[in-house]
Design a protein around this motif. Structure first.
Motif, PDB file in Angstrom:
ATOM      1  N   MET A   1      92.682-103.442  43.793  1.00 17.25           N
ATOM      2  CA  MET A   1      91.488-102.988  43.081  1.00 17.25           C
ATOM      3  C   MET A   1      91.003-104.054  42.102  1.00 17.25           C
ATOM      4  SD  MET A   1      91.057 -99.795  40.464  1.00 17.25           S
ATOM      5  CE  MET A   1      91.783 -98.632  41.605  1.00 17.25           C
ATOM      6  N   ALA A  18      79.256 -99.161  38.537  1.00 11.83           N
ATOM      7  CA  ALA A  18      80.636 -98.671  38.513  1.00 11.83           C
ATOM      8  C   ALA A  18      81.056 -98.121  39.866  1.00 11.83           C
ATOM      9  CB  ALA A  18      80.778 -97.603  37.432  1.00 11.83           C
ATOM     10  N   LEU A  22      84.355 -99.376  41.822  1.00 11.44           N
ATOM     11  CA  LEU A  22      85.443 -98.432  42.093  1.00 11.44           C
ATOM     12  C   LEU A  22      85.554 -98.074  43.564  1.00 11.44           C
ATOM     13  CD1 LEU A  22      84.954 -96.100  38.994  1.00 11.44           C
ATOM     14  CD2 LEU A  22      86.626 -97.939  39.288  1.00 11.44           C
ATOM     15  N   TRP A  61      83.325-101.645  30.371  1.00 10.41           N
ATOM     16  CA  TRP A  61      82.381-100.670  30.893  1.00 10.41           C
ATOM     17  C   TRP A  61      81.148-100.683  29.992  1.00 10.41           C
ATOM     18  CZ3 TRP A  61      84.496 -96.776  34.554  1.00 10.41           C
ATOM     19  CH2 TRP A  61      85.832 -97.019  34.886  1.00 10.41           C
ATOM     20  N   ALA A  80      87.542 -95.623  31.617  1.00  9.42           N
ATOM     21  CA  ALA A  80      87.300 -94.424  32.426  1.00  9.42           C
ATOM     22  C   ALA A  80      87.450 -93.151  31.596  1.00  9.42           C
ATOM     23  CB  ALA A  80      88.252 -94.400  33.621  1.00  9.42           C
ATOM     24  N   LEU A 105      91.195-101.582  34.057  1.00 10.14           N
ATOM     25  CA  LEU A 105      90.893-102.497  35.151  1.00 10.14           C
ATOM     26  C   LEU A 105      91.140-103.949  34.778  1.00 10.14           C
ATOM     27  CD1 LEU A 105      87.563-100.887  36.449  1.00 10.14           C
ATOM     28  CD2 LEU A 105      89.875-100.586  37.351  1.00 10.14           C
ATOM     29  N   PHE A 235      91.432 -93.500  39.400  1.00 10.74           N
ATOM     30  CA  PHE A 235      91.103 -94.904  39.641  1.00 10.74           C
ATOM     31  C   PHE A 235      91.987 -95.901  38.887  1.00 10.74           C
ATOM     32  CE2 PHE A 235      87.095 -92.674  40.572  1.00 10.74           C
ATOM     33  CZ  PHE A 235      86.814 -93.190  41.826  1.00 10.74           C
TER      34      PHE A 235
END
Length: 324
Positions: A1, A18, A22, A61, A80, A105, A235
């Motif tokens: 990922m 996003a 994802l 983000w 998230a 992430l 995720f």
């Protein structure tokens, strides 16, 4: 990922939606008024990345337009989990949530596992975004990162600062009085045992540290919290070993001198009746000039996770403070 994330946004040159980063949509378990039913309903939510000066690739983000508002997550947390908070606040602000190194992430790296390096990462995020000034919100360990930032770099780039339910010193010194412990928020006399407990290498109980945040995190007492946690769990796969590398440093820092002497911008502090950190938050308010303390009741989900369990009230209160 993680390779996908950085392939889509090399060195932060462009952001990617996003849902593209994802790889799929997500339907939230609960339908809630004023919030998206699925990820694709959050138009404009993007995930980007940048490279730090020591070579770590960090994700963040981003959504919305307006005055910049940067969130610094706590230990093990990630963007998230802020999905509801971001959605509500992005209607009025440019909202950015940094995934700290080894969390969310962001890249897992075997170096830089110190609060001071996390503070440098935060500074470099602001430089990457070319922000002369922004409002900053630190939750849990994120508040410690902000205190380190202020200690190292001052407050020139901070318009207003918000600290959410973080002890001023997790480590409880053995020569403290009980009042000193309460004022600082000390919860452990053995950082090694605390780290072992939170990384699965030892027992975790009230003899090791304050167990209330962990117990409150397991309550399914807020549909908003269920939605954001379900989204994050779908995720984000955390590596306890990687996260554990920063925990000892985090636990042993004592920020009382910074809070007392170096915080010279408008400040709001959030805590609640269901948090054992409340006495230390009252102390912080007492030593920071004109600091405003928001205390959520039990009915208002006033625990360590108040912004995620009651995002509607939190977003309203935060906007009121920022716009004052």
């Amino acid at each position: 990922m993680f390779g996908l994330v950085f392939a889509l946004a090399p060195h932060g040159l462009r952001a990617a939606p996003a849902i593209e980063v994802l790889g799929k949509d997500f339907i939230f378990p609960n339908k809630l008024d004023g919030l998206p039913e699925k990820l694709s309903d959050f138009a404009g939510l993007q995930i980007n990345s940048f490279a730090t000066s020591d070579g770590a690739k960090l994700s963040y983000w981003e959504a919305g337009r307006g005055s910049p508002l940067i969130f610094v997550p706590g230990w093990g947390a990630n963007g998230a989990e802020y999905i509801n908070v971001m959605y509500l606040l992005s209607q009025h602000h440019r909202v950015i949530v940094l995934d700290p190194r080894n969390q969310g992430l962001s890249q897992r790296v075997p170096f830089g596992s110190r609060i001071s390096r996390f503070a440098m990462d935060l500074r470099e995020l602001g430089e990457h975004l070319r922000l002369a000034s922004a409002d900053y919100v630190g939750w849990s360990m994120g508040a410690s990162v902000m205190w380190s930032y202020i200690d190292l770099f001052g407050t020139k780039a901070i318009r207003k600062a918000v600290f959410v339910d973080e002890p001023v010193s997790i480590y409880s010194h053995q020569d403290w009085t009980e009042q000193e412990r309460l004022d600082a928020g000390g919860t452990t006399t053995s950082p090694e045992r605390m780290v072992a407990g939170f990384t699965g290498r030892g027992p975790l109980n009230n003899l090791v540290t304050d167990m209330k945040p962990l117990l409150r995190s397991q309550l399914k007492d807020s549909p908003h919290f269920v939605n954001s946690e379900s989204f994050a769990n779908a995720f984000i796969k955390n590596d306890p070993e990687a996260m554990g590398r920063v925990l000892f440093d985090h636990t042993t820092n004592d920020w009382r001198d910074v809070v007392r002497h170096k915080v010279d911008v408008p400040v709001a502090i959030f805590s609640g009746e269901e948090s054992n950190n409340l006495p230390s938050q009252r102390w912080a308010q007492s030593v920071i000039p004109n600091a405003q303390l928001y205390v959520y009741t039990a009915a208002e989900q006033g625990d360590h996770f108040l912004m995620f369990k009651n995002p509607l009230k939190f977003a309203k209160d935060l906007r009121s403070f920022l716009e004052r």
